[in-house]
Design a protein around this motif. Structure first.
Motif, short mmCIF file in Angstrom:
data_model
loop_
_atom_site.label_atom_id
_atom_site.label_comp_id
_atom_site.label_asym_id
_atom_site.label_seq_id
_atom_site.Cartn_x
_atom_site.Cartn_y
_atom_site.Cartn_z
N ASP A 26 57.24 20.12 49.18
CA ASP A 26 57.92 20.93 50.20
C ASP A 26 57.35 22.35 50.15
O ASP A 26 57.41 23.00 49.10
CB ASP A 26 59.43 20.95 49.93
CG ASP A 26 60.20 21.48 51.12
OD1 ASP A 26 59.79 22.53 51.66
OD2 ASP A 26 61.19 20.86 51.52
N PRO A 27 56.79 22.82 51.26
CA PRO A 27 56.18 24.16 51.25
C PRO A 27 57.14 25.27 50.82
O PRO A 27 56.70 26.32 50.36
CB PRO A 27 55.72 24.37 52.69
CG PRO A 27 55.66 23.01 53.29
CD PRO A 27 56.68 22.18 52.58
N THR A 28 58.45 25.03 50.97
CA THR A 28 59.42 26.08 50.60
C THR A 28 59.33 26.37 49.10
O THR A 28 59.32 27.52 48.67
CB THR A 28 60.86 25.63 50.93
OG1 THR A 28 60.86 25.04 52.20
CG2 THR A 28 61.83 26.79 50.89
N ALA B 298 56.08 28.05 48.31
CA ALA B 298 56.10 29.46 48.75
C ALA B 298 56.92 30.30 47.77
O ALA B 298 56.57 31.44 47.47
CB ALA B 298 56.69 29.56 50.16
N GLY B 299 57.99 29.71 47.22
CA GLY B 299 58.81 30.41 46.23
C GLY B 299 58.03 30.68 44.96
O GLY B 299 58.09 31.77 44.39
N ASP C 113 54.74 30.86 44.67
CA ASP C 113 53.70 31.86 44.97
C ASP C 113 54.29 33.26 45.03
O ASP C 113 53.70 34.22 44.51
CB ASP C 113 53.02 31.55 46.32
CG ASP C 113 52.18 30.30 46.25
OD1 ASP C 113 51.93 29.83 45.13
OD2 ASP C 113 51.78 29.79 47.31
N LEU C 114 55.46 33.37 45.65
CA LEU C 114 56.11 34.68 45.77
C LEU C 114 56.47 35.23 44.39
O LEU C 114 56.25 36.41 44.10
CB LEU C 114 57.36 34.57 46.65
CG LEU C 114 58.16 35.85 46.86
CD1 LEU C 114 57.32 36.89 47.60
CD2 LEU C 114 59.43 35.58 47.65
N ARG D 268 48.18 32.82 47.47
CA ARG D 268 48.33 31.97 48.65
C ARG D 268 48.06 30.52 48.30
O ARG D 268 47.34 30.22 47.35
CB ARG D 268 47.34 32.39 49.74
CG ARG D 268 47.68 33.76 50.30
CD ARG D 268 46.81 34.11 51.48
NE ARG D 268 47.12 35.47 51.88
CZ ARG D 268 46.24 36.36 52.32
NH1 ARG D 268 44.98 36.01 52.42
NH2 ARG D 268 46.61 37.57 52.66
N GLN D 269 48.64 29.62 49.09
CA GLN D 269 48.34 28.20 48.88
C GLN D 269 47.32 27.69 49.91
O GLN D 269 46.82 26.59 49.77
CB GLN D 269 49.61 27.35 48.92
CG GLN D 269 50.49 27.57 50.12
CD GLN D 269 51.72 26.72 50.09
OE1 GLN D 269 51.65 25.51 49.93
NE2 GLN D 269 52.88 27.35 50.22
#
Lengths: 209, 249
Positions: free
Chosen positions: A3-5, A8-9, A11-12, A63-64
Motif C-alpha cells: 500500500d503506497p500509504t 509514503a509514511g 519515506d516521510l 522517494r519511492q
C-alpha cells in the motif's frame, strides 16, 4: 509494503530523520549543496526496499519513484551499504555491493558521512536547557567512547578468555608452534618417502643385474 | 419541469445548474477550518496520499503545473518548491473562499513568485490548449457537475506527454474495511464536523458525495474515454483513496 500509504509514511519518517539530523550539522549541509540535483538509488536486498535519495540544496528527499536520471545506483544488504559508507577500509566487492553509474557521487557521500558530526546537544538544549543538555551530552559521549573502545577490544578479549582462562582452545603461540612442527614433520615425511623410493629403485636395479 | 436534467448532490438529486452553487455553499462554510478538519478526519494520512501524488507527478524544475481544486494549497506549496523560479504553479479553485484561504496561507509561508491563484471552473478551464506539463486534482473531481467534460478540458490544456493525476476517495477493497469506513463516515464524520466546524451538514455531504463518486475502474474508464492513455490507478489505505494517472498522447 504494497500500500503506497505505508511506504509514503516510511519515506516521510526517513526523510524527516535525515533532515532533522542535518539541521544540527551545518558543515555537512554545506558540503551537500554542491551535490544539488544528484540522485542516489538504493536497491536494498535485506530488507528488500528500493528507494531514491535526491539531493536538493542542503536537503535530502526520499522517494519511492524517480523518473529523472539516477546518478549512482548501489545494491546490497542494508548492513553492507552502511559499512561501505562508514568504513574507510571497506570495498564494494568484499561486501557484495554492486555499483552502477558514477562512482564519484558515492565517494563524495562516503567522505561526507565519515566526517558527519551531529551536534545532538543542540536539540536537547531546546528541550531541557543548556546546562542539563551539556551534562547529558558529556555522559553520553563518555559512554559512547567506552562502548566503542570495548567493542573494538571485544574480539581479542574473547579469544584470550577462551584459550587462556577456560583453556577450551590452545593459546595462539602454542598453536602456531604446533603448526610449524606439523609442517616440518610433513616435509621430513616427504623426504623420507622420497629416500625410500630411491633405495627401492637401487635394490631393484641390483636384483636385475 | 419533467425534462429538467438533474445530477446528484450527495444522496439528493438536484437540477444540474444548482449543483455548483450547492457545492460552493459547502466549501464557503468549511474553508476556514478546512485544514484542521482534513488532519482530524484522516488522522494526518492525507499528507501521505498527497506525498505519493507528488512523486507520481514526476514534476521537474521549470515545468508548468495546474493544481485544480487546489483548495488551501497543500499540493501547490510542494510543487512550487519543485518547479523553482523557472517554473510556475497555477492554484485553481472554483470557490473564492477556498482560494483566498489558500493564497493567504501560501503567502504566509513565504511561497510566492511562481504561484498564480486563479478562480476557475474545472469544466471550462481558462487556459490555452497545451499549456501544462502536469495537472492534479485532489479531492475535487467528485464535486464537479460534469466529470467527463472536466476530464476532456484537462486533456485539452495538457501538453502532449503531460500527466493528469486524480486523487480522490474511492471504494475500499475489503468488505470489513468498507463497513468500518461507512460507520466512520456517516456517524463520526458529521459529529466531528458539528464539533469542530459547527457544520454537520457539509460533512454529511462529504460522506455522501464519496459514495456517489465513480469507483476505481469506472473512473479509469472515464479517463480512457476522455482521451488519456496509459491510464492506471493505485489504491491507497485499502482503497479508501485512489490515485489515477493518465497521460495525454
Amino acid at each position: 509494503m504494497s500500500d503506497p500509504t505505508f511506504r509514503a509514511g516510511f519515506d516521510l519518517a526517513l526523510e524527516t530523520a535525515i533532515n532533522t539530523a542535518l539541521q544540527y550539522d551545518p558543515a555537512t549541509r554545506a558540503r551537500l549543496q554542491p551535490l544539488d540535483g544528484r540522485t542516489l538509488a538504493l536497491d536494498l536486498t535485506a530488507p528488500q526496499i528500493q528507494c531514491y535519495l535526491c539531493l536538493a540544496g542542503d536537503r535530502v528527499y526520499v522517494r519511492q519513484q524517480e523518473d529523472g536520471g539516477v546518478t549512482t545506483r548501489i545494491g546490497g544488504s542494508a548492513i553492507s551499504l552502511v559499512r561501505l559508507l562508514k568504513d574507510p577500509d571497506a570495498t564494494p566487492a568484499a561486501l557484495g555491493v554492486s555499483i552502477s553509474g558514477s562512482s564519484t557521487l558515492l565517494a563524495e557521500l562516503q567522505e561526507i558521512l565519515r566526517d558527519l558530526d551531529i551536534d545532538w546537544e543542540a536539540p536537547l538544549a531546546q528541550l531541557v536547557g543548556d546546562i542539563p543538555a551539556h551534562t547529558i551530552g558529556t555522559v553520553l559521549r563518555g559512554a559512547s567512547s567506552w562502548l566503542s573502545a570495548n567493542l573494538n577490544r571485544a574480539p581479542a578479549a574473547a579469544a584470550e578468555t577462551i584459550s587462556e582462562e577456560w583453556q577450551l582452545t590452545p593459546p595462539q603461540a602454542q598453536f602456531e608452534a604446533f603448526v610449524e612442527d606439523l609442517a616440518e614433520l610433513s616435509l621430513a615425511t616427504e623426504r623420507l618417502e622420497a629416500r625410500v623410493h630411491l633405495l627401492q629403485a637401487q635394490f631393484a636395479r641390483r636384483e636385475a643385474e | 419541469m419533467k425534462d429538467r436534467k438533474t445530477t446528484h448532490f450527495g444522496y439528493q438529486e438536484v437540477p444540474v445548474e444548482e449543483k455548483a452553487g450547492r457545492v460552493a455553499e459547502v466549501f464557503h462554510s468549511v474553508a476556514s477550518r478546512y485544514d484542521v478538519m482534513n488532519d482530524l478526519m484522516s488522522g494526518g494520512i492525507h499528507r501521505l496520499w498527497k506525498r505519493f501524488t507528488i512523486e507520481l507527478s514526476g514534476a521537474r524544475p521549470g515545468q508548468q503545473i495546474l493544481d485544480i481544486a487546489g483548495g488551501t494549497g497543500d499540493l501547490t506549496a510542494r510543487f512550487s518548491r519543485i518547479v523553482g523560479a523557472s517554473g510556475q504553479v497555477v492554484l485553481a479553485d472554483i470557490n473564492a473562499s477556498m482560494l483566498e484561504v489558500g493564497r493567504d496561507r501560501l503567502i504566509d509561508r513565504g511561497i510566492a513568485g511562481n504561484v498564480v491563484p486563479v478562480q476557475a471552473d474545472a469544466q471550462h478551464l481558462p487556459f490555452p490548449d497545451n499549456t501544462f506539463d502536469c495537472i492534479t486534482i485532489a479531492f475535487g473531481l467528485r464535486n464537479v457537475t460534469d466529470k467527463d467534460l472536466a476530464l476532456r478540458d484537462m486533456l485539452r490544456v495538457l501538453k502532449a506527454g503531460g500527466r493528469l493525476l486524480v486523487l480522490e476517495f474511492s471504494k475500499p477493497q475489503s468488505r470489513l474495511l468498507e463497513k468500518i469506513y461507512d460507520q466512520y463516515s456517516f456517524r463520526l464524520l458529521p459529529l466531528m464536523g458539528k464539533l469542530v466546524a459547527n457544520d454537520a451538514d457539509s460533512y454529511r455531504y462529504l460522506a455522501e458525495s464519496i459514495r456517489r463518486h465513480p469507483n476505481q475502474e469506472t473512473l479509469k474508464q472515464m479517463m480512457v474515454e476522455a482521451g488519456f492513455v496509459e491510464c492506471e490507478f493505485h489504491n491507497m489505505t485499502g482503497g479508501i483513496v485512489a490515485l489515477h494517472r493518465g497521460i495525454k498522447p
